[in-house]
Structures are given as C-alpha cells and as structure tokens.
Design an enzyme around this catalytic site. Structure first.
Site, PDB file in Angstrom:
ATOM      1  N   LYS A  45      46.897  26.238   6.340  1.00 22.42           N
ATOM      2  CA  LYS A  45      47.982  25.256   6.271  1.00 22.42           C
ATOM      3  C   LYS A  45      48.577  24.858   7.615  1.00 22.42           C
ATOM      4  CE  LYS A  45      49.227  27.152   1.770  1.00 22.42           C
ATOM      5  NZ  LYS A  45      50.268  27.724   0.927  1.00 22.42           N
ATOM      6  N   LYS A  47      50.659  26.368   9.304  1.00 17.92           N
ATOM      7  CA  LYS A  47      52.065  26.757   9.388  1.00 17.92           C
ATOM      8  C   LYS A  47      52.210  28.200   8.936  1.00 17.92           C
ATOM      9  CE  LYS A  47      53.125  24.634   4.950  1.00 17.92           C
ATOM     10  NZ  LYS A  47      53.907  23.665   4.234  1.00 17.92           N
TER      11      LYS A  47
END
Length: 131
Positions: A45, A47
């Site tokens: 992702k 993140k």
C-alpha cells in the site's frame, strides 16, 4: 477438525474485520489468522499501518473464535502458510476474488463478501477530515 486460514492487515479494527473473522470461523473448527507485517503492508500500500504489527497481532489474537495468529511476511508465501498450518480452507474477502484460486489444489478457497459501507481507508479519511 477442519482448519481455516485467512489473512489481513487488520489496522484500525472495525466491525467488518470482526464479521469476516466470525464468518471464516463458522466454516471450520479452528481459525488461523495471518497478520500482515508492517513491511508487507508498506510494500502493498506504500503506507505504514496506524498500529504496529505487534499491536495488530495482539488485537486479532484477542478476538473470540481466533485460535492462532502469526505474521504474514509475503503474499507469495500463502501456499507455504497453508501447508505449514495444515489448512483445509483459505478464506479471503471477495475483493480478492479469483486471485488465490491457484491454491485450490492445496485446500478449499472461499471468498466472502465484505461488510458493506465500511472500510479502513474510508474510516481513516473521515478521521483525518474531522481532525
């Protein structure tokens, strides 16, 4: 004994997570949950999760019906995890529909519908917007 395995990040735990774990558990007698490591989550992702992998593992372990929890280090190792834990059923959310059919030679593969109207991404966006 029918052993069920599933995987997820389980960051910012919500009712959708609880419901999919309950439905996965209902498909067998023993539920094993792979919690994505922080590094795996970042690679998927781009993140970092809100809660550390250790906190997420502890949270998932505390949910009724979850029998065993481990860290998932790689998406490519799902077949090895299925073998390692002698899983009879692999359960994933239906947003992954068809992506794990290659494991049907190792176990039954079931895609369960997600809980409508709730997602971690949307929850985080709402929290940020109200801050």
């Amino acid at each position: 004994m029918k052993r069920v395995i599933t995987f997820g990040t389980f960051d910012v735990l919500h009712v959708g997570h609880v419901r999919i774990l309950q439905r996965a558990r209902a498909l067998g007698d023993y539920l094993i949950v792979g919690v994505s490591t922080d590094a795996l989550n970042f690679s998927k992702k781009q993140k970092r999760p809100v809660y550390s992998q250790f906190d997420r593992l502890e949270i998932v372990k505390s949910i009724a019906g979850v029998d065993e929890v481990f860290f998932e280090h790689s998406l490519e190792l799902k077949g090895e995890y299925i073998k390692q834990f002698s899983a009879d059923v692999l359960v994933m959310g239906n947003d992954w529909e068809g992506r794990f059919d290659e494991y049907k030679s190792l176990c039954e593969v079931v895609y369960l519908p997600r809980t409508e109207g709730i997602s971690t991404t949307e929850l985080l966006a709402e929290i940020r917007a109200s801050a």
